[in-house]
Design a protein around this motif. Structure first.
Motif, PDB file in Angstrom:
ATOM      1  N   GLU A   1      -7.798  -2.440   2.318  1.00 23.77           N
ATOM      2  CA  GLU A   1      -8.629  -1.252   2.197  1.00 23.77           C
ATOM      3  C   GLU A   1      -8.096  -0.109   3.062  1.00 23.77           C
ATOM      4  O   GLU A   1      -7.397  -0.334   4.048  1.00 23.77           O
ATOM      5  CB  GLU A   1     -10.076  -1.574   2.599  1.00 23.77           C
ATOM      6  CG  GLU A   1     -10.365  -1.570   4.112  1.00 23.77           C
ATOM      7  CD  GLU A   1      -9.836  -2.800   4.835  1.00 23.77           C
ATOM      8  OE1 GLU A   1      -9.291  -3.706   4.181  1.00 23.77           O
ATOM      9  OE2 GLU A   1      -9.959  -2.848   6.088  1.00 23.77           O
ATOM     10  N   SER A   2      -8.479   1.122   2.707  1.00 23.95           N
ATOM     11  CA  SER A   2      -8.167   2.291   3.530  1.00 23.95           C
ATOM     12  C   SER A   2      -9.188   2.382   4.670  1.00 23.95           C
ATOM     13  O   SER A   2     -10.203   1.659   4.682  1.00 23.95           O
ATOM     14  CB  SER A   2      -8.257   3.555   2.681  1.00 23.95           C
ATOM     15  OG  SER A   2      -9.600   3.764   2.293  1.00 23.95           O
TER      16      SER A   2
ATOM     17  N   GLN B   1     -12.617   3.413   3.374  1.00 20.37           N
ATOM     18  CA  GLN B   1     -13.285   2.291   2.696  1.00 20.37           C
ATOM     19  C   GLN B   1     -13.838   1.291   3.716  1.00 20.37           C
ATOM     20  O   GLN B   1     -14.944   0.775   3.565  1.00 20.37           O
ATOM     21  CB  GLN B   1     -12.309   1.603   1.738  1.00 20.37           C
ATOM     22  CG  GLN B   1     -11.997   2.457   0.508  1.00 20.37           C
ATOM     23  CD  GLN B   1     -10.795   1.971  -0.279  1.00 20.37           C
ATOM     24  OE1 GLN B   1      -9.870   1.359   0.265  1.00 20.37           O
ATOM     25  NE2 GLN B   1     -10.803   2.240  -1.572  1.00 20.37           N
ATOM     26  N   ARG B   2     -13.084   1.049   4.776  1.00 20.90           N
ATOM     27  CA  ARG B   2     -13.565   0.153   5.834  1.00 20.90           C
ATOM     28  C   ARG B   2     -14.830   0.730   6.481  1.00 20.90           C
ATOM     29  O   ARG B   2     -15.826   0.023   6.659  1.00 20.90           O
ATOM     30  CB  ARG B   2     -12.444  -0.060   6.855  1.00 20.90           C
ATOM     31  CG  ARG B   2     -12.805  -0.566   8.232  1.00 20.90           C
ATOM     32  CD  ARG B   2     -13.270  -1.999   8.330  1.00 20.90           C
ATOM     33  NE  ARG B   2     -12.378  -3.019   7.820  1.00 20.90           N
ATOM     34  CZ  ARG B   2     -12.685  -4.333   7.811  1.00 20.90           C
ATOM     35  NH1 ARG B   2     -13.847  -4.755   8.295  1.00 20.90           N
ATOM     36  NH2 ARG B   2     -11.856  -5.219   7.300  1.00 20.90           N
TER      37      ARG B   2
ATOM     38  N   GLN C   1      -9.019  -5.648  -5.933  1.00 26.57           N
ATOM     39  CA  GLN C   1      -7.550  -5.608  -6.016  1.00 26.57           C
ATOM     40  C   GLN C   1      -6.997  -6.978  -6.416  1.00 26.57           C
ATOM     41  O   GLN C   1      -6.043  -7.066  -7.185  1.00 26.57           O
ATOM     42  CB  GLN C   1      -6.957  -5.161  -4.677  1.00 26.57           C
ATOM     43  CG  GLN C   1      -7.170  -3.672  -4.394  1.00 26.57           C
ATOM     44  CD  GLN C   1      -6.685  -3.270  -3.009  1.00 26.57           C
ATOM     45  OE1 GLN C   1      -6.579  -4.103  -2.107  1.00 26.57           O
ATOM     46  NE2 GLN C   1      -6.419  -1.990  -2.830  1.00 26.57           N
TER      47      GLN C   1
ATOM     48  N   GLU D   1     -16.866  -1.087   2.605  1.00 26.38           N
ATOM     49  CA  GLU D   1     -16.398  -1.523   1.276  1.00 26.38           C
ATOM     50  C   GLU D   1     -15.182  -2.426   1.325  1.00 26.38           C
ATOM     51  O   GLU D   1     -14.600  -2.760   0.283  1.00 26.38           O
ATOM     52  CB  GLU D   1     -16.046  -0.289   0.435  1.00 26.38           C
ATOM     53  CG  GLU D   1     -17.224   0.620   0.136  1.00 26.38           C
ATOM     54  CD  GLU D   1     -16.794   1.964  -0.435  1.00 26.38           C
ATOM     55  OE1 GLU D   1     -15.584   2.266  -0.443  1.00 26.38           O
ATOM     56  OE2 GLU D   1     -17.686   2.732  -0.853  1.00 26.38           O
ATOM     57  N   ALA D   2     -14.734  -2.834   2.529  1.00 24.18           N
ATOM     58  CA  ALA D   2     -13.454  -3.543   2.642  1.00 24.18           C
ATOM     59  C   ALA D   2     -13.406  -4.779   1.748  1.00 24.18           C
ATOM     60  O   ALA D   2     -12.451  -4.978   0.986  1.00 24.18           O
ATOM     61  CB  ALA D   2     -13.181  -3.912   4.095  1.00 24.18           C
TER      62      ALA D   2
ATOM     63  N   PRO E   1      -4.700  -4.185   5.814  1.00 25.73           N
ATOM     64  CA  PRO E   1      -5.526  -2.980   5.853  1.00 25.73           C
ATOM     65  C   PRO E   1      -4.640  -1.762   6.062  1.00 25.73           C
ATOM     66  O   PRO E   1      -3.804  -1.739   6.975  1.00 25.73           O
ATOM     67  CB  PRO E   1      -6.441  -3.197   7.058  1.00 25.73           C
ATOM     68  CG  PRO E   1      -6.128  -4.537   7.623  1.00 25.73           C
ATOM     69  CD  PRO E   1      -4.927  -5.085   6.950  1.00 25.73           C
TER      70      PRO E   1
ATOM     71  N   VAL F   1     -13.302  -3.923  -1.993  1.00 23.09           N
ATOM     72  CA  VAL F   1     -12.019  -3.350  -2.406  1.00 23.09           C
ATOM     73  C   VAL F   1     -10.966  -4.449  -2.559  1.00 23.09           C
ATOM     74  O   VAL F   1     -10.246  -4.529  -3.556  1.00 23.09           O
ATOM     75  CB  VAL F   1     -11.542  -2.293  -1.375  1.00 23.09           C
ATOM     76  CG1 VAL F   1     -10.081  -1.923  -1.585  1.00 23.09           C
ATOM     77  CG2 VAL F   1     -12.426  -1.051  -1.454  1.00 23.09           C
ATOM     78  N   VAL F   2     -10.901  -5.314  -1.569  1.00 23.27           N
ATOM     79  CA  VAL F   2      -9.909  -6.395  -1.604  1.00 23.27           C
ATOM     80  C   VAL F   2     -10.185  -7.324  -2.786  1.00 23.27           C
ATOM     81  O   VAL F   2      -9.267  -7.736  -3.513  1.00 23.27           O
ATOM     82  CB  VAL F   2      -9.920  -7.159  -0.265  1.00 23.27           C
ATOM     83  CG1 VAL F   2      -9.162  -8.468  -0.374  1.00 23.27           C
ATOM     84  CG2 VAL F   2      -9.325  -6.284   0.842  1.00 23.27           C
TER      85      VAL F   2
ATOM     86  N   SER G   1       0.827  -1.220   0.000  1.00 25.07           N
ATOM     87  CA  SER G   1       0.000   0.000   0.000  1.00 25.07           C
ATOM     88  C   SER G   1       0.855   1.260   0.000  1.00 25.07           C
ATOM     89  O   SER G   1       0.426   2.307  -0.512  1.00 25.07           O
ATOM     90  CB  SER G   1      -0.947   0.006   1.194  1.00 25.07           C
ATOM     91  OG  SER G   1      -0.227   0.023   2.408  1.00 25.07           O
TER      92      SER G   1
END
Ligand SMILES: O=C(CO)COP(=O)(O)O
Length: 254
Positions: free
Chosen positions: A131-132, A135-136, A148, A140-141, A168, A144-145, A98
């Protein structure tokens, strides 16, 4: 832990280390590595890969890089190619961390090309996802993962022994970690995706791909995290710079 899968405890030294402290650190890690259930890996900065690999030759500790270029050679000032890492004694490479996603906009097809280059050079890629905090908080975690993974996993990733690290962003270097239930949920979702994408059985398939957790892993929380289903090891930052801490985390893997 996934049954039948040897855990991997990897140290990401990031931009830390001069020969005077890094070589004793590597030797101290090697001194405590024999007989552990887990496989051990240290990933020093580029300047130290060859020296650390020489210091660790014949020990149970592997060496990895922290990035590689997608091309095997060429006019890319300042970059390092996967075959160069292999030549320096590395067998693994961390990709898509990240910190690199943030600083250099890594991701997408460019990142997948790096994963492919690593595999082509005989390196085992460790693909980082996570995730950021926003996003968490937005729930959306998992999505997002999943995205990715989908964009960066090439064909043949599982068969090549590729590793995935869930890190994370908000847990890196902060002393904060997700709850055990949240880690287990993401790892379960990653496992399902890998099995779907790489359905072969046994070591060729996504059912045995090692899924590491990273983000503020310490001796005090390692055992609980490593006991979770589908957590097959850890990617350790700060604690990997202290041999006793790194080895304590490795022992927590069983
Ligand atoms: O980024 C990490 C490993 O790649 C995690 O770093 P910390 O263990 O320092 O939180």
């Amino acid at each position: 832990m996934t049954p039948g899968v040897r855990p991997l405890i990897a140290g990401n030294w990031k931009m830390h280390g001069l020969r005077a402290d890094a070589l004793p650190l590597a030797r101290e890690v090697a001194g405590g590595a024999a007989g552990l259930a887990a496989e051990l890996l240290v990933c020093p900065p580029f300047t130290l890969v060859a020296a650390v690999a020489e210091a660790l030759a014949g020990t149970a500790v592997a060496v990895g890089g922290q990035d590689c270029h997608a091309a095997a050679r060429g006019a890319h000032t300042g970059d390092v190619a996967a075959p160069m890492l292999r030549d320096a004694g590395a067998t693994y490479v961390i990709l898509g961390h990240s910190e690199r996603r943030q600083a250099y906009g890594e991701g997408g097809a460019g990142l997948r090309a790096k994963v492919e280059a690593a595999i082509a050079a005989g390196l085992t890629p460790i693909l980082c996802v996570g995730e950021s905090e926003s996003q968490r908080l937005a729930g959306e975690a998992e999505a997002v993962v999943s995205a990715q993974l989908a964009e960066a996993l090439p064909e043949g990733f599982a068969a090549a022994g590729g590793v995935v690290a869930y890190e994370p962003v908000w847990a890196i270097g902060t002393g904060r970690t997700p709850t055990e239930a949240d880690i287990a949920a993401i790892h379960g979702a990653m496992r399902a995706q890998l099995v779907r994408d790489f359905p072969a059985g046994g070591p060729q398939g996504g059912g045995t791909t090692r899924l590491l957790y990273g983000g503020s892993v310490k001796p005090g929380n390692a055992a609980a995290i490593l006991a979770l289903p589908d957590v097959d090891g850890a990617l350790v930052g700060g604690a990997s710079l202290v041999a006793a801490d790194f080895l304590a985390i490795a022992r927590a893997a069983g």
